[in-house]
Design an enzyme around this catalytic site. Sequence first.
Site, PDB file in Angstrom:
ATOM      1  N   ASP A 205       0.855  -1.185   0.000  1.00  0.00           N
ATOM      2  CA  ASP A 205       0.000   0.000   0.000  1.00  0.00           C
ATOM      3  C   ASP A 205       0.892   1.237   0.000  1.00  0.00           C
ATOM      4  OD1 ASP A 205       1.080   0.316   2.516  1.00  0.00           O
ATOM      5  OD2 ASP A 205      -0.820   0.248   3.587  1.00  0.00           O
ATOM      6  N   ASP A 207       1.442   4.778   2.284  1.00  0.00           N
ATOM      7  CA  ASP A 207       1.085   5.388   3.564  1.00  0.00           C
ATOM      8  C   ASP A 207       1.506   6.853   3.593  1.00  0.00           C
ATOM      9  OD1 ASP A 207       0.459   2.719   4.995  1.00  0.00           O
ATOM     10  OD2 ASP A 207       2.513   2.406   4.293  1.00  0.00           O
ATOM     11  N   ASP A 314      -3.294   4.486   2.773  1.00  0.00           N
ATOM     12  CA  ASP A 314      -3.627   4.855   4.151  1.00  0.00           C
ATOM     13  C   ASP A 314      -3.255   6.307   4.382  1.00  0.00           C
ATOM     14  OD1 ASP A 314      -4.654   2.488   5.015  1.00  0.00           O
ATOM     15  OD2 ASP A 314      -2.947   1.908   6.252  1.00  0.00           O
TER      16      ASP A 314
END
Length: 390
Positions: A205, A207, A314
């Site tokens: 992902d 962040d 995120d």
Amino acid sequence: DLQSNTDSPTFAIESYACQRRTPLKHHNASLTEALELLAQNAEFTDNEGRSVAFRRAAAVLKTLPRAVRRLDDLKGLPCLGEHSLRVIKEILEDGVSSEVESTRQSEQYKAMKVLTGIFGVGTKTAERWFREGIRSLADLKTRGGRLNREQQAGLDYYDDLNRPVSKAEAHAIGQIVGEAVRAVLPGAEITLTGGFRRGKEVGHDVDFLITHPEEGKEEGLMPKIVSWLETKGLLLYQKTTRNSYLESKDGPVRPSHNMDRFERCFSIFKLKRTPEVCGTSNQSAGQNDVTEGSDVRQQEVQSEPSDWRAVRVDLVVSPYSQFAFALLGWTGSKLFERELRRWAGQEKSMSLSSHVLYDRAQNRYLRASSEEEIFALLGLEYIPPSQRNA
Ligand code: DCP
Ligand code: MG
């Protein structure tokens, strides 16, 4: 054998990962991959203690300046338990470990790997599904029902979300988030954290940490960012949680709780594939040449859309006064973070979170405005992000 006469490296290796420098690229990948597979399997079977033991053993091997050739090379090293040593010995002698290979092929490991690979599905849920006989995504789909919104998104975008995110893609997402942040709160700052800050080439992902130099300005920022992104059609999924951090006079309420309480958004971005993002060798670049109305184009429409991909992102908003702690807490690695907190608690009687450091002996909060200061408060040598790859 050239090895037998060389001096054994007699430098001391510290026992907490946060005391050591752990680079991304190291010399013992086949050993650490094996130990980390066993660590993951231990997590799958709810044995956290064993999982951490394997991860600590792997982390020690990552700090070594050369490849391990013989068990003797490991003399005096910390964190290598009997079980880890047995696995290492097998690999050194036979090339593979029978335990690792049988685990890799086991029905439970394989199913848990697939099921926990769904965004929104943790070990607990995957374990329950496994006990109900679910082994694959197909099983899950035929069983039908009972998926929450997050898990449904995880299933819908499964392939994309299990495809590594490249640095170029992370950079592209950074541009978009930066634009959103500047549009809704001028002066706000955005920092890439997680694995990419440690120098990783790919991630699961992306962040980001967002703050504003004027304390208080960051309050309520996330919903504004999210609605800016949604208006532009850039989000496939999002779940925003509010800041629930409260400071009490008596110190942190749950010092051992490691989930932070920042305003946070778990999201899935819809990232347009452009030549810059994909590199020149990407398939979809060539597909643009296909003439309209051809069979090939028909297929393209029916299968996965090719001009965008889903990416997990995120976003975390931190008040400026907690930024250094948030940055340290969100840079990772997970084991490095865990070791920092263990060091603080066991060696310093302190409690470290992504918000603050609390000194239990003096009953007071310790403030810091940089990561360097936090390491100093903890009595640790400063370790830069690129060396936190434990
Ligand atoms: N983190 C944490 N505890 C959590 C969530 C995150 O300590 N509950 C920290 C440590 C992680 C960082 O935040 O390094 C980002 O979490 P990721 O799961 O995204 O991990 P990485 O970015 O390190 O790796 P990946 O490439 O898999 O994204
Ligand atoms: Mg990450």
